[in-house]
Design an enzyme around this catalytic site. Structure first.
Site, PDB file in Angstrom:
ATOM      1  N   HIS A  11      13.351   6.594  -7.939  1.00 42.05           N
ATOM      2  CA  HIS A  11      12.327   7.567  -8.719  1.00 42.05           C
ATOM      3  C   HIS A  11      11.099   6.547  -8.949  1.00 42.05           C
ATOM      4  O   HIS A  11      10.359   7.186  -9.706  1.00 42.05           O
ATOM      5  CB  HIS A  11      13.264   7.932  -9.947  1.00 42.05           C
ATOM      6  CG  HIS A  11      13.231   6.489 -10.855  1.00 42.05           C
ATOM      7  ND1 HIS A  11      14.229   5.394 -10.873  1.00 42.05           N
ATOM      8  CD2 HIS A  11      12.685   6.207 -12.176  1.00 42.05           C
ATOM      9  CE1 HIS A  11      13.973   4.680 -11.959  1.00 42.05           C
ATOM     10  NE2 HIS A  11      13.161   5.085 -12.566  1.00 42.05           N
ATOM     11  N   HIS A  55       5.660   7.026 -10.516  1.00 49.95           N
ATOM     12  CA  HIS A  55       7.031   7.186 -11.232  1.00 49.95           C
ATOM     13  C   HIS A  55       7.147   8.740 -10.885  1.00 49.95           C
ATOM     14  O   HIS A  55       6.528   9.526 -11.209  1.00 49.95           O
ATOM     15  CB  HIS A  55       7.023   6.756 -12.700  1.00 49.95           C
ATOM     16  CG  HIS A  55       8.155   6.858 -13.288  1.00 49.95           C
ATOM     17  ND1 HIS A  55       8.692   8.091 -13.683  1.00 49.95           N
ATOM     18  CD2 HIS A  55       9.073   5.785 -13.797  1.00 49.95           C
ATOM     19  CE1 HIS A  55       9.915   7.637 -14.241  1.00 49.95           C
ATOM     20  NE2 HIS A  55      10.023   6.291 -14.436  1.00 49.95           N
TER      21      HIS A  55
END
Length: 666
Positions: free
Chosen positions: A59, A74
């Protein structure tokens, strides 16, 4: 360098850091940056540099950029909790080196949303405290791999832009691209680049950094012009090759992507608008209007010209009974010549949407609605029940009486619709959940934009267009000869400043409203005049470099593209442009005096078939030939005798000596 760029890792809506629904990022604890509400799951690298981290859950990805920035991407908020079934596929690993814009993976945004997580992609410069003075993000709809933010650094770093480094290859267009980029202030001074028929048009951060004299004296460059906030490098027929070479040097995010360019500059334009005086606002608004018209019309101008020539040839074939207008041959050729005019709303909707930042495909569909056969039948065959404000009421919508206009051949309703879509679309994407956007954004846009055009905007613009065409014709009829003299003498001056783009849609509207254009016939004479003047120079000069440029410029002018003749020769040597303009005035005067009419769009010598009346050859063709011969004689003679001498070449300011294309270092 003290300014670098961050590319956008995904497509979607760029938002400021403060709008991110996570206090760690929104309060800047991870550094300055921005967020993107993604619409597509493809992920690209935001910088060139080394991959320093790929989270086990995929992620989050870290980069150490070549320019020293440490950048974190992110993917989503709280998506770390989806570790058992991560919705990400990442194709890079720690230690890899990437170039800005390289594909690095995908994100299943539907899966993230279905898990109740926010899909926001966050870009943060984690060493902001040490490196970043200021970060300006370009809010709005963007695509992946375009410039999302400009970063002002606290100290100079070695140039390591997101653009690719300039490299000479021995290919003349690649080498010219390198020379141009070096002299517009380098890749770091370029915001974006577009092109038209003859010019590469740069949006620069600071035009003062560009070296005009060096650029205009490069072999392969005709001239430099500045208009509408653009730094324009006039190339001529090879513009596509040079543009492609420039984009190849710059890399992703700089190219002819009007939607992303429009989105990137919205915030800057709003800030600049607040500081403008009333007169500056007027000039800016006019410049913006010209920019929209230019962006919408440039891609179809060549098609309009080619189609006009083909329709003229067909008229010639039917006039001399070579082909019957009932024969399949006629039907097929007529479809080839007429399709671009008939479906013009589709093409203009697409190109105007690209310029204004709305969805081109959706606007193309709206254009398809307006040209749908049953809509056209309703407009042309509907029963007139009454009149309102001069418009026939020939249809109703849920009982509401409306004027149904015919939108084939139309331009202005689609430009207005694309502008309306550019305002509606961002709002729809804010209020409609990501998982529903694919269906409901186009549904609502097509219904609303089509409805507003058909019920309100279209009838008003159609009435205005008809009045405009009638007004132009009224002024022309007051004195065709005087109108021709004035337009013929000064039209090419408008071309210098790019203001002719305000006239071109009027001419197209004139043709599509009445089927012909007396004004376009006069404009055609100005193209012939520029060709006659540069032909005189081609024959008179003994300077090899001038002769080498003058012959192609002559051919180009007689084919309806005057920029190479004007910028490469006539304007450069001063008097020649004046003598060419006198020739244009004479040609325009005769064109008006002889009431020459024009049924196509293509002008100059190549557009001879545009002067053939589809109902049969009339005097317009012979008037065109008479006016064109007189124009060439006047502009050629005046230029040969008074407009140019080889001594003029020595008086033109020449830039410091540089290696020309293809030359090798000693």
């Amino acid at each position: 360098m003290k300014q670098v760029q961050l590319l956008t890792p995904v497509a979607g809506r760029l938002i400021p850091l403060s709008a991110i629904q996570d206090p760690v990022f929104s309060q800047g604890m991870m550094g300055q940056g921005f967020g993107i509400e993604p619409s597509v799951g493809k992920i690209v690298a935001p910088v060139s540099g080394e991959v320093t981290m790929v989270a086990d859950t995929l992620h989050a990805i870290g980069f150490k950029a070549d320019n020293g920035l440490e950048v974190l991407v992110h993917l989503g908020i709280d998506t770390v909790e989806m570790g058992n079934q991560p919705p990400f596929k990442i194709q890079i690993k720690t230690g890899d080196h990437v170039e800005a814009g390289d594909p690095i993976g995908t994100m299943d945004i539907q899966a993230v949303a279905a898990a109740g997580k926010r899909t926001t992609v966050i870009i943060a410069v984690t060493n902001s405290a040490d490196m970043v003075e200021k970060l300006d993000a370009h809010e709005g709809e963007i695509k992946a791999g375009v410039v999302g933010a400009v970063v002002d650094l606290k100290k100079e770093v070695m140039p390591a832009s997101t653009a690719k480094p300039a490299k000479k290859s021995g290919n003349k267009y690649d080498d010219l691209a390198v020379e141009i980029l070096e002299n517009v202030g380098g890749a770091g001074n370029v915001k974006s680049v577009i092109h038209c028929i003859t010019r590469v048009r740069f949006y620069l951060k600071d035009e003062q950094q560009a070296n005009d004299d060096v650029i205009r004296n490069l072999q392969g460059v005709i001239d430099v012009a500045k208009a509408g906030g653009q730094y324009q490098v006039v190339i001529g027929p090879a513009v596509n090759d040079v543009y492609d070479a420039i984009i190849n040097q710059l890399g992703p995010g700089f190219g002819d992507d009007e939607a992303s360019t429009a989105a990137m500059e919205k915030e800057a334009n709003r800030a600049a608008w607040k500081k403008m005086t009333p007169w500056q606002k007027v000039k800016h608004s006019f410049s913006s209007l010209i920019g929209v018209i230019t962006g919408a019309m440039i891609p179809v101008i060549g098609l309009l010209a080619a189609s006009g020539i083909l329709k003229g040839v067909l008229a010639l074939l039917t006039t001399f009974n070579v082909v019957s207008d009932k024969a399949p041959t006629y039907i097929i050729i007529n479809a080839m010549g007429d399709s671009v005019f008939y479906f013009l709303p589709i093409f203009v909707g697409f190109t105007a949407a690209k310029k204004l930042g709305s969805d081109p495909v959706i606007m193309g569909i709206v254009g398809g609605v307006l040209t749908y056969p049953s809509i056209i039948a309703l407009a042309t065959g509907g029963k007139v029940t009454s009149h309102l404000l001069g418009m026939a009421i020939n249809a109703n919508f849920f009982g509401l009486p409306v004027h149904m206009a015919s939108y084939t051949y139309s331009i202005f309703p689609m430009i207005a619709g694309a502008w309306l879509a550019s305002k509606l679309e961002p709002w729809l994407k804010r209020v409609i959940p990501v998982v529903l956007r694919m269906i409901f954004v186009p549904l609502i846009e097509v219904v609303l934009i089509s409805g507003v055009i058909i019920l309100f905007i279209g009838p008003i613009i159609t009435a205005f267009s008809g009045a405009l065409a009638a007004g132009i014709m009224g002024i022309y009829k007051l004195s065709p000869a005087i109108s021709g003299l004035i337009i013929g003498g000064f039209y090419q001056v408008l071309v210098i400043f790019g203001l002719h783009w305000a006239i071109i849609p009027i001419v197209v509207n004139d043709i599509t409203t009445t089927g012909h254009s007396y004004i376009n016939a006069i404009i055609s004479a100005t193209m012939v005049a520029q060709g006659g003047a540069v032909l005189a120079i081609a024959l008179k000069t003994k300077v090899a470099s001038v002769k080498e440029l003058a012959w192609p410029a002559t051919i180009s002018a007689f084919c309806g593209v005057t920029e190479p003749a004007m910028y490469g020769i006539n304007l450069k040597y001063g008097r020649a442009f004046v003598t060419a303009s006198i020739g244009g005035a004479v040609g325009g005067f005769l064109t008006g005096l002889l009431n020459v009419n024009m049924w196509g769009f293509a002008g100059s010598i190549i557009g001879v078939t545009s002067f053939i009346n589809p109902k049969g050859v009339d005097f317009s063709l012979f008037g065109f030939l008479i006016a064109s011969v007189a124009t060439i004689i006047v502009s050629f003679t005046l230029t040969y005798l008074f407009g140019f001498a080889d001594a003029d070449v020595k008086n033109v300011k020449v830039a410091p000596a540089k290696k020309h294309l293809g030359e090798q270092a000693a």
